[in-house]
Design a protein around this motif. Structure first.
Motif, PDB file in Angstrom:
ATOM      1  N   ALA A  16      71.155  19.675  20.606  1.00  0.00           N
ATOM      2  CA  ALA A  16      72.157  18.837  21.180  1.00  0.00           C
ATOM      3  C   ALA A  16      72.495  19.674  22.632  1.00  0.00           C
ATOM      4  N   LEU A  17      71.339  18.507  23.565  1.00  0.00           N
ATOM      5  CA  LEU A  17      71.401  19.504  24.795  1.00  0.00           C
ATOM      6  C   LEU A  17      72.226  19.185  25.790  1.00  0.00           C
ATOM      7  N   ARG A  18      72.883  19.972  26.982  1.00  0.00           N
ATOM      8  CA  ARG A  18      73.939  19.369  28.026  1.00  0.00           C
ATOM      9  C   ARG A  18      72.929  18.865  29.202  1.00  0.00           C
ATOM     10  N   TRP A  19      73.051  17.504  29.721  1.00  0.00           N
ATOM     11  CA  TRP A  19      72.709  17.432  30.268  1.00  0.00           C
ATOM     12  C   TRP A  19      73.497  16.825  32.059  1.00  0.00           C
ATOM     13  N   GLY A  20      72.680  17.461  32.972  1.00  0.00           N
ATOM     14  CA  GLY A  20      73.266  17.077  34.680  1.00  0.00           C
ATOM     15  C   GLY A  20      71.865  15.954  35.100  1.00  0.00           C
ATOM     16  N   ILE A  21      72.806  14.606  36.009  1.00  0.00           N
ATOM     17  CA  ILE A  21      71.928  14.098  36.784  1.00  0.00           C
ATOM     18  C   ILE A  21      72.284  13.998  37.954  1.00  0.00           C
ATOM     19  N   MET A  22      71.043  14.342  38.726  1.00  0.00           N
ATOM     20  CA  MET A  22      71.320  14.370  40.324  1.00  0.00           C
ATOM     21  C   MET A  22      71.232  13.701  40.954  1.00  0.00           C
ATOM     22  N   GLY A  23      72.215  12.650  41.247  1.00  0.00           N
ATOM     23  CA  GLY A  23      71.789  11.679  41.925  1.00  0.00           C
ATOM     24  C   GLY A  23      71.975   9.926  41.053  1.00  0.00           C
ATOM     25  N   ALA A  24      73.240   9.911  41.423  1.00  0.00           N
ATOM     26  CA  ALA A  24      73.715   8.914  40.836  1.00  0.00           C
ATOM     27  C   ALA A  24      72.946   7.254  41.504  1.00  0.00           C
ATOM     28  N   ALA A  25      71.122   6.823  40.514  1.00  0.00           N
ATOM     29  CA  ALA A  25      70.492   6.064  41.171  1.00  0.00           C
ATOM     30  C   ALA A  25      70.762   4.952  40.195  1.00  0.00           C
ATOM     31  N   GLY A  26      69.617   3.651  39.828  1.00  0.00           N
ATOM     32  CA  GLY A  26      69.870   2.962  39.493  1.00  0.00           C
ATOM     33  C   GLY A  26      69.732   3.213  38.262  1.00  0.00           C
ATOM     34  N   ILE A  27      68.374   3.863  37.884  1.00  0.00           N
ATOM     35  CA  ILE A  27      67.551   3.848  36.812  1.00  0.00           C
ATOM     36  C   ILE A  27      68.387   4.763  36.134  1.00  0.00           C
ATOM     37  N   ALA A  28      69.414   5.562  36.923  1.00  0.00           N
ATOM     38  CA  ALA A  28      70.276   6.649  35.493  1.00  0.00           C
ATOM     39  C   ALA A  28      70.809   5.607  34.817  1.00  0.00           C
ATOM     40  N   HIS A  29      71.477   4.645  34.735  1.00  0.00           N
ATOM     41  CA  HIS A  29      72.006   3.895  33.761  1.00  0.00           C
ATOM     42  C   HIS A  29      71.278   3.175  33.042  1.00  0.00           C
ATOM     43  N   ALA A  30      69.730   3.809  32.702  1.00  0.00           N
ATOM     44  CA  ALA A  30      69.010   3.220  31.411  1.00  0.00           C
ATOM     45  C   ALA A  30      69.693   4.142  30.456  1.00  0.00           C
ATOM     46  N   PHE A  31      68.634   5.399  31.555  1.00  0.00           N
ATOM     47  CA  PHE A  31      68.843   6.948  30.914  1.00  0.00           C
ATOM     48  C   PHE A  31      70.106   6.732  30.262  1.00  0.00           C
ATOM     49  N   VAL A  32      70.847   7.065  30.712  1.00  0.00           N
ATOM     50  CA  VAL A  32      71.963   7.491  30.287  1.00  0.00           C
ATOM     51  C   VAL A  32      72.515   6.331  28.978  1.00  0.00           C
ATOM     52  N   THR A  33      72.395   5.214  29.163  1.00  0.00           N
ATOM     53  CA  THR A  33      72.241   4.035  28.292  1.00  0.00           C
ATOM     54  C   THR A  33      71.870   4.297  26.965  1.00  0.00           C
ATOM     55  N   GLY A  34      70.540   4.828  27.197  1.00  0.00           N
ATOM     56  CA  GLY A  34      69.319   5.257  26.362  1.00  0.00           C
ATOM     57  C   GLY A  34      69.351   6.182  25.821  1.00  0.00           C
ATOM     58  N   VAL A  35      70.359   7.056  26.592  1.00  0.00           N
ATOM     59  CA  VAL A  35      70.521   9.051  25.260  1.00  0.00           C
ATOM     60  C   VAL A  35      72.152   8.363  24.685  1.00  0.00           C
ATOM     61  N   ASN A  36      72.972   7.803  25.199  1.00  0.00           N
ATOM     62  CA  ASN A  36      73.836   7.462  24.646  1.00  0.00           C
ATOM     63  C   ASN A  36      73.654   6.682  23.204  1.00  0.00           C
ATOM     64  N   LEU A  37      73.132   6.018  23.013  1.00  0.00           N
ATOM     65  CA  LEU A  37      72.813   4.898  22.275  1.00  0.00           C
ATOM     66  C   LEU A  37      71.662   5.643  21.060  1.00  0.00           C
TER      67      LEU A  37
END
Lengths: 338, 338
Positions: A16-37
């Motif tokens: 379980a790696l720890r991720w940071g996001i560089m730039g709160a762009a629109g596509i990042a919402h889908a990424f976080v949602t997918g990762v969390n789910l």
């Protein structure tokens, strides 16, 4: 003909790696949602230089927020950086993250310029970190079926590939601003990558395009030829919506992915006869649409655990070659994307 | 978006015409099978000048046999002649049948030459008989759905059409003999006709082809432009098999027919958003594959009863225009089909 079942890495089978996001762009919402789910990867923090943007994003997902990239990259509790910013910003952001010793997942296209992509990948190798293009389609279960079908030689020699990536996106401002990621680089890269999966890199490219008043391509039709004699046909439209289908003609069989090939969808294979029985695998894994963006995170964590410096599903050379295909098409049609 | 139900003429709603077949060609078997299974039309007799061929055909279906066309055409108990011979023979055979006062259903393509088609249609009009191209796809239930969708304006303005007709037919000798009906005229005509249904006739055509050693096209990729600004893309292959899909992008919606659009298949429509719900009509009428060839016979009997001299689903001008498209493509790619 029979289709293999996809080999899907279990979320618990990788660190379980720890991720940071560089730039709160629109596509990042889908990424976080997918990762969390769909993964057990942890999103730790997001950073944005736009005042208020990272705070809002962070609150939505219960993660930390930074108003500059330096603080995000200085954290010891972050292993991997996801870079969802504009393609024209990827080089600077990726090099900055790599310099901080982080692995990087870079949203597609890696850059708008093959040389910038080379610079990123060289820096990552030198630093001993994994740099991976977020060509998420290649990390979907349907793509593992494709890899198995290709490895088994079920289709025979690949003779022709036809792929469409046509969406009615005239209202998406990002696509129509110079330097931001035009329809070919932003959308068409999926089609280019699909073709490459089956045929490698072309020996010739012939492209025709429909340009808007600013010189940005609204539609592109491309023919590619390969050393084997194979042909590929690609239709990319940023204005007209039709199903997104990738079809592959082999000497022994035919494969088709769709009706929306870049998202969790279905794969069919059949013999080459007109009435040959068709076998179809439908994605019933529960990962819906763009949630599939998350699946590449599980794969990446596994690759990092193995010490890999490039993805076995898409090499650095693959990413660069696909950018070169796009660059040549843009050149031929005279588009002005910068 | 919702799909209308197809309006299918009931077999009993039209006169039971008496049919003769001029030439016991392979496709005639599918035609007779379809007529016998799904219509109340009567196949009376077949004629062939090849010794023994018509007898064998006739015995198989319990019909009369003639060893010359004159005897078949002289019969008073035959209303309509179906002409399944090679396209290069259609002109002579059609003119002969028309001169005998028969209505004619001419297998697609009507001819390989637009001028020959004009001659046939002019003769039929002068004789007061109905001459119809056997473009059977336009007489399938799915095409009636399409006509209703177009009439209702559900799709908005049609902006783009993309269609593939690619079959692995290298082993079908007919396609590779000069003058017999090459892949573009024999197979591609379905794709040309599909595009025409939505966009009419093109104002420009750009074609590239892959020719075999004899100069016959193995594969053709075509772009067409229309007065409205619309574009059509067409891929025809006689060597590589992929699903046969016709897709239509309108400003308000998208329609797709496949996965084998020329045979009883399915039609889907959706809004233009990527995740717009898709509604699909699947042909469950019980007419399977090439049995569908028979359905045009019921339609034709109805048109004859109405006194029509051309099909309301495909005018003589439509047939001729599609032949002209094929001829221009053949010219551009330098194919040697005669």
């Amino acid at each position: 003909m029979t289709l293999p079942q996809p080999r899907i890495p279990h979320p618990e089978s990788v660190p379980a790696l720890r991720w940071g996001i560089m730039g709160a762009a629109g596509i990042a919402h889908a990424f976080v949602t997918g990762v969390n789910l769909h993964t057990r990867q942890t999103i730790v923090a997001v950073a944005s230089r736009t005042p208020g943007k990272s705070e809002k994003f962070a609150q939505q997902y219960g993660i930390d927020s930074h108003d500059n990239y330096e603080d995000l990259l200085a954290r010891d509790d972050i292993d991997v950086i996801y870079i969802p910013t504009l393609p024209s910003q990827h080089r600077d952001h990726a090099l900055q993250a790599i310099a901080a010793g982080k692995h990087v997942l870079i949203e597609k296209p890696v850059t708008l310029d093959p040389d910038e992509a080379r610079e990123i990948f060289a820096a990552a190798r030198a630093a001993g970190v994994l740099a991976m293009e977020a060509m998420w389609t290649r990390y979907l279960p349907q793509y593992d079926i494709v890899r198995q079908v290709l490895a088994a030689g079920t289709l025979g020699d690949i003779d022709m590939v036809n792929v469409t990536f046509c969406q009615a996106n005239l209202e998406i401002p990002r696509l129509w601003k110079k330097g931001h990621g035009d329809p070919l680089f932003d959308m068409g890269i999926y089609a280019v990558s699909f073709v490459q999966t089956f045929l490698g890199n072309p020996t010739s490219i012939t492209a025709q395009g429909l340009l808007n008043a600013d010189g940005i391509e609204e539609e592109v039709a491309v023919q590619m030829r390969y050393e084997s004699g194979a042909r590929a046909y690609m239709l990319v439209s940023g204005r007209a919506a039709i199903p997104l289908i990738g079809s592959v003609a082999g000497t022994q069989g035919t494969l088709s992915m769709g009706p929306q090939f870049p998202v969790p969808s279905q794969v069919s294979i059949a013999g080459t006869d007109f009435y040959a029985p068709v076998e179809t695998w439908v994605d019933d894994t529960g990962v819906k649409g763009h949630e599939g963006l998350g699946l590449q995170a599980t794969h990446m964590a596994g690759f990092i655990a193995e010490g890999l410096l490039e993805s076995p599903f898409e090499s650095h050379e693959d990413s660069i070659a696909n950018l070169e295909v796009c660059a040549e098409i843009i050149r031929q049609i005279g588009a002005q994307i910068h």
